[in-house]
Design a protein around this motif. Structure first.
Motif, PDB file in Angstrom:
ATOM      1  N   LYS A  63     -28.160  71.127 100.377  1.00 37.38           N
ATOM      2  CA  LYS A  63     -27.995  69.748 100.849  1.00 37.38           C
ATOM      3  C   LYS A  63     -26.546  69.332 100.733  1.00 37.38           C
ATOM      4  O   LYS A  63     -25.961  68.834 101.676  1.00 37.38           O
ATOM      5  CB  LYS A  63     -28.874  68.787 100.037  1.00 37.38           C
ATOM      6  CG  LYS A  63     -30.329  68.846 100.404  1.00 37.38           C
ATOM      7  CD  LYS A  63     -31.081  67.738  99.741  1.00 37.38           C
ATOM      8  CE  LYS A  63     -32.531  67.774 100.171  1.00 37.38           C
ATOM      9  NZ  LYS A  63     -33.320  66.726  99.592  1.00 37.38           N
ATOM     10  N   THR A  64     -25.976  69.518  99.539  1.00 36.74           N
ATOM     11  CA  THR A  64     -24.603  69.109  99.293  1.00 36.74           C
ATOM     12  C   THR A  64     -23.660  70.167  99.849  1.00 36.74           C
ATOM     13  O   THR A  64     -23.736  71.328  99.462  1.00 36.74           O
ATOM     14  CB  THR A  64     -24.366  68.924  97.781  1.00 36.74           C
ATOM     15  OG1 THR A  64     -25.339  68.026  97.282  1.00 36.74           O
ATOM     16  CG2 THR A  64     -22.987  68.386  97.506  1.00 36.74           C
ATOM     17  N   LYS A  65     -22.775  69.742 100.739  1.00 38.76           N
ATOM     18  CA  LYS A  65     -21.865  70.698 101.375  1.00 38.76           C
ATOM     19  C   LYS A  65     -20.497  70.739 100.689  1.00 38.76           C
ATOM     20  O   LYS A  65     -20.009  71.796 100.354  1.00 38.76           O
ATOM     21  CB  LYS A  65     -21.680  70.351 102.855  1.00 38.76           C
ATOM     22  CG  LYS A  65     -22.971  70.285 103.638  1.00 38.76           C
ATOM     23  CD  LYS A  65     -23.655  71.618 103.705  1.00 38.76           C
ATOM     24  CE  LYS A  65     -24.930  71.528 104.531  1.00 38.76           C
ATOM     25  NZ  LYS A  65     -25.979  72.380 104.074  1.00 38.76           N
ATOM     26  N   ASN A  91     -22.838  72.907  92.281  1.00 45.60           N
ATOM     27  CA  ASN A  91     -23.321  72.208  93.474  1.00 45.60           C
ATOM     28  C   ASN A  91     -24.628  71.548  93.051  1.00 45.60           C
ATOM     29  O   ASN A  91     -25.612  72.224  92.771  1.00 45.60           O
ATOM     30  CB  ASN A  91     -23.549  73.188  94.625  1.00 45.60           C
ATOM     31  CG  ASN A  91     -23.960  72.490  95.899  1.00 45.60           C
ATOM     32  OD1 ASN A  91     -24.444  71.367  95.892  1.00 45.60           O
ATOM     33  ND2 ASN A  91     -23.793  73.175  97.012  1.00 45.60           N
ATOM     34  N   PRO A 111     -18.891  65.844 107.634  1.00 45.86           N
ATOM     35  CA  PRO A 111     -20.328  66.077 107.825  1.00 45.86           C
ATOM     36  C   PRO A 111     -20.648  66.314 109.294  1.00 45.86           C
ATOM     37  O   PRO A 111     -20.080  65.672 110.164  1.00 45.86           O
ATOM     38  CB  PRO A 111     -20.991  64.791 107.326  1.00 45.86           C
ATOM     39  CG  PRO A 111     -19.905  63.803 107.135  1.00 45.86           C
ATOM     40  CD  PRO A 111     -18.592  64.520 107.170  1.00 45.86           C
ATOM     41  N   LEU A 151     -19.295  68.359  98.013  1.00 48.37           N
ATOM     42  CA  LEU A 151     -19.227  67.822  96.651  1.00 48.37           C
ATOM     43  C   LEU A 151     -19.499  68.906  95.603  1.00 48.37           C
ATOM     44  O   LEU A 151     -20.437  69.695  95.746  1.00 48.37           O
ATOM     45  CB  LEU A 151     -20.275  66.711  96.512  1.00 48.37           C
ATOM     46  CG  LEU A 151     -20.142  65.775  95.333  1.00 48.37           C
ATOM     47  CD1 LEU A 151     -18.990  64.805  95.543  1.00 48.37           C
ATOM     48  CD2 LEU A 151     -21.428  64.985  95.160  1.00 48.37           C
ATOM     49  N   ARG A 152     -18.676  68.909  94.557  1.00 45.76           N
ATOM     50  CA  ARG A 152     -18.898  69.817  93.429  1.00 45.76           C
ATOM     51  C   ARG A 152     -18.704  69.024  92.139  1.00 45.76           C
ATOM     52  O   ARG A 152     -17.908  68.095  92.083  1.00 45.76           O
ATOM     53  CB  ARG A 152     -17.922  71.001  93.449  1.00 45.76           C
ATOM     54  CG  ARG A 152     -18.089  71.939  94.631  1.00 45.76           C
ATOM     55  CD  ARG A 152     -19.431  72.686  94.618  1.00 45.76           C
ATOM     56  NE  ARG A 152     -19.566  73.598  95.726  1.00 45.76           N
ATOM     57  CZ  ARG A 152     -20.078  73.296  96.915  1.00 45.76           C
ATOM     58  NH1 ARG A 152     -20.481  72.062  97.152  1.00 45.76           N
ATOM     59  NH2 ARG A 152     -20.174  74.202  97.864  1.00 45.76           N
ATOM     60  N   GLN A 153     -19.430  69.426  91.088  1.00 50.93           N
ATOM     61  CA  GLN A 153     -19.350  68.741  89.802  1.00 50.93           C
ATOM     62  C   GLN A 153     -18.798  69.672  88.735  1.00 50.93           C
ATOM     63  O   GLN A 153     -19.077  70.866  88.732  1.00 50.93           O
ATOM     64  CB  GLN A 153     -20.738  68.278  89.344  1.00 50.93           C
ATOM     65  CG  GLN A 153     -21.376  67.259  90.228  1.00 50.93           C
ATOM     66  CD  GLN A 153     -22.778  66.889  89.744  1.00 50.93           C
ATOM     67  OE1 GLN A 153     -23.384  67.592  88.935  1.00 50.93           O
ATOM     68  NE2 GLN A 153     -23.286  65.788  90.242  1.00 50.93           N
ATOM     69  N   TRP A 211     -16.846  64.616  89.444  1.00 52.65           N
ATOM     70  CA  TRP A 211     -17.254  65.221  90.702  1.00 52.65           C
ATOM     71  C   TRP A 211     -16.067  65.219  91.634  1.00 52.65           C
ATOM     72  O   TRP A 211     -15.269  64.301  91.652  1.00 52.65           O
ATOM     73  CB  TRP A 211     -18.507  64.586  91.305  1.00 52.65           C
ATOM     74  CG  TRP A 211     -18.397  63.177  91.783  1.00 52.65           C
ATOM     75  CD1 TRP A 211     -17.979  62.739  93.006  1.00 52.65           C
ATOM     76  CD2 TRP A 211     -18.718  61.987  91.050  1.00 52.65           C
ATOM     77  NE1 TRP A 211     -18.035  61.378  93.082  1.00 52.65           N
ATOM     78  CE2 TRP A 211     -18.488  60.888  91.890  1.00 52.65           C
ATOM     79  CE3 TRP A 211     -19.204  61.742  89.760  1.00 52.65           C
ATOM     80  CZ2 TRP A 211     -18.700  59.573  91.503  1.00 52.65           C
ATOM     81  CZ3 TRP A 211     -19.411  60.437  89.376  1.00 52.65           C
ATOM     82  CH2 TRP A 211     -19.161  59.380  90.238  1.00 52.65           C
ATOM     83  N   GLN A 252     -26.953  69.878  94.559  1.00 54.47           N
ATOM     84  CA  GLN A 252     -28.130  70.078  95.404  1.00 54.47           C
ATOM     85  C   GLN A 252     -27.853  71.178  96.413  1.00 54.47           C
ATOM     86  O   GLN A 252     -27.391  70.922  97.514  1.00 54.47           O
ATOM     87  CB  GLN A 252     -28.504  68.782  96.136  1.00 54.47           C
ATOM     88  CG  GLN A 252     -29.019  67.691  95.230  1.00 54.47           C
ATOM     89  CD  GLN A 252     -29.426  66.460  96.035  1.00 54.47           C
ATOM     90  OE1 GLN A 252     -28.593  65.825  96.663  1.00 54.47           O
ATOM     91  NE2 GLN A 252     -30.705  66.144  96.002  1.00 54.47           N
ATOM     92  N   GLU A 253     -28.177  72.420  96.032  1.00 56.00           N
ATOM     93  CA  GLU A 253     -27.987  73.553  96.937  1.00 56.00           C
ATOM     94  C   GLU A 253     -28.671  73.256  98.261  1.00 56.00           C
ATOM     95  O   GLU A 253     -29.730  72.659  98.290  1.00 56.00           O
ATOM     96  CB  GLU A 253     -28.623  74.818  96.359  1.00 56.00           C
ATOM     97  CG  GLU A 253     -27.812  75.687  95.442  1.00 56.00           C
ATOM     98  CD  GLU A 253     -26.362  75.946  95.734  1.00 56.00           C
ATOM     99  OE1 GLU A 253     -25.986  76.238  96.890  1.00 56.00           O
ATOM    100  OE2 GLU A 253     -25.581  75.878  94.789  1.00 56.00           O
TER     101      GLU A 253
END
Length: 197
Positions: free
Chosen positions: A85-87, A80, A124, A89-91, A64, A82-83
């Motif tokens: 929600k997650t701004k 992503n 954030p 972070l990418r996996q 990640w 959690q579309e």
């Protein structure tokens, strides 16, 4: 869940993907990133800033990117988790060792390092609720200068607690009782729930 204290221990614990994690670790360790453990998982940092992490789950494993939103992702392989929600972070997810393209992984990791050096970071956003003040409290503030000064010197959080405390009373008599209760607290600079903290 027991605490993991080393990357070797993490890999052993996720033995289903042992060879895969070791390969990713080898690729990452060929860069300048510093290997550490945070949140019982391998995390790789640059100047104490989190750049990437290594993870294994039930059906996949991967890397990640803490600020993956800035990685160009020309191959469209970043996920992503959690579309909405997650701004940032990418996996980069894999299911088998054959899914790992060493050059692609290395290029993405190097770009993440470069982005970190450039200071690209998604901070954030703090969601601030506006202070909804009940009429009774507004009246008291406009009529009593000492109360107004004391109330305004409280933190926004404590002000909000008092506003919600008065607003949540359904009956007028309850609102009045609550108003009488809070006046000495506010004048002393005490928050409504300070005694519980």
């Amino acid at each position: 869940m027991e605490k993991v204290t080393s990357v070797e221990e993490y890999i052993e614990k996720h033995s289903l993907f042992k060879n895969e994690l070791e390969l990713l670790r080898e690729i990452i360790n060929s860069t300048e990133l510093e290997e550490t453990i945070k949140w019982s998982s391998p995390v790789y940092t640059l100047n104490n800033k989190n750049v990437i992490g290594l993870g294994a789950f039930k059906h996949h494993f991967g890397i990640w990117f803490f600020n993956g939103v800035f990685v160009k992702d020309e191959k469209k392989v970043l996920v992503n988790a959690q579309e909405d929600k997650t701004k940032a972070l990418r996996q980069l997810r894999f299911q088998t060792i054959t899914d790992i393209d060493k050059n692609l992984v290395l290029n993405y990791v190097k770009e993440a390092i470069e982005n970190q050096k450039l200071g690209k970071e998604l901070k954030p956003k703090r969601h601030t609720k506006s202070l909804s003040m009940p009429l009774e409290l507004k009246d008291l503030i406009s009529d009593n200068a000492a109360f107004k000064t004391s109330f305004e010197s409280l933190t926004t959080y404590k002000q909000r607690e008092y506003c919600e405390y008065i607003s949540s009373a359904k009956r007028e008599i309850t609102k009045q009782t609550r108003m009488e209760k809070i006046i000495p607290l506010v004048l002393q600079g005490i928050g409504l729930n300070d005694k519980y903290r």
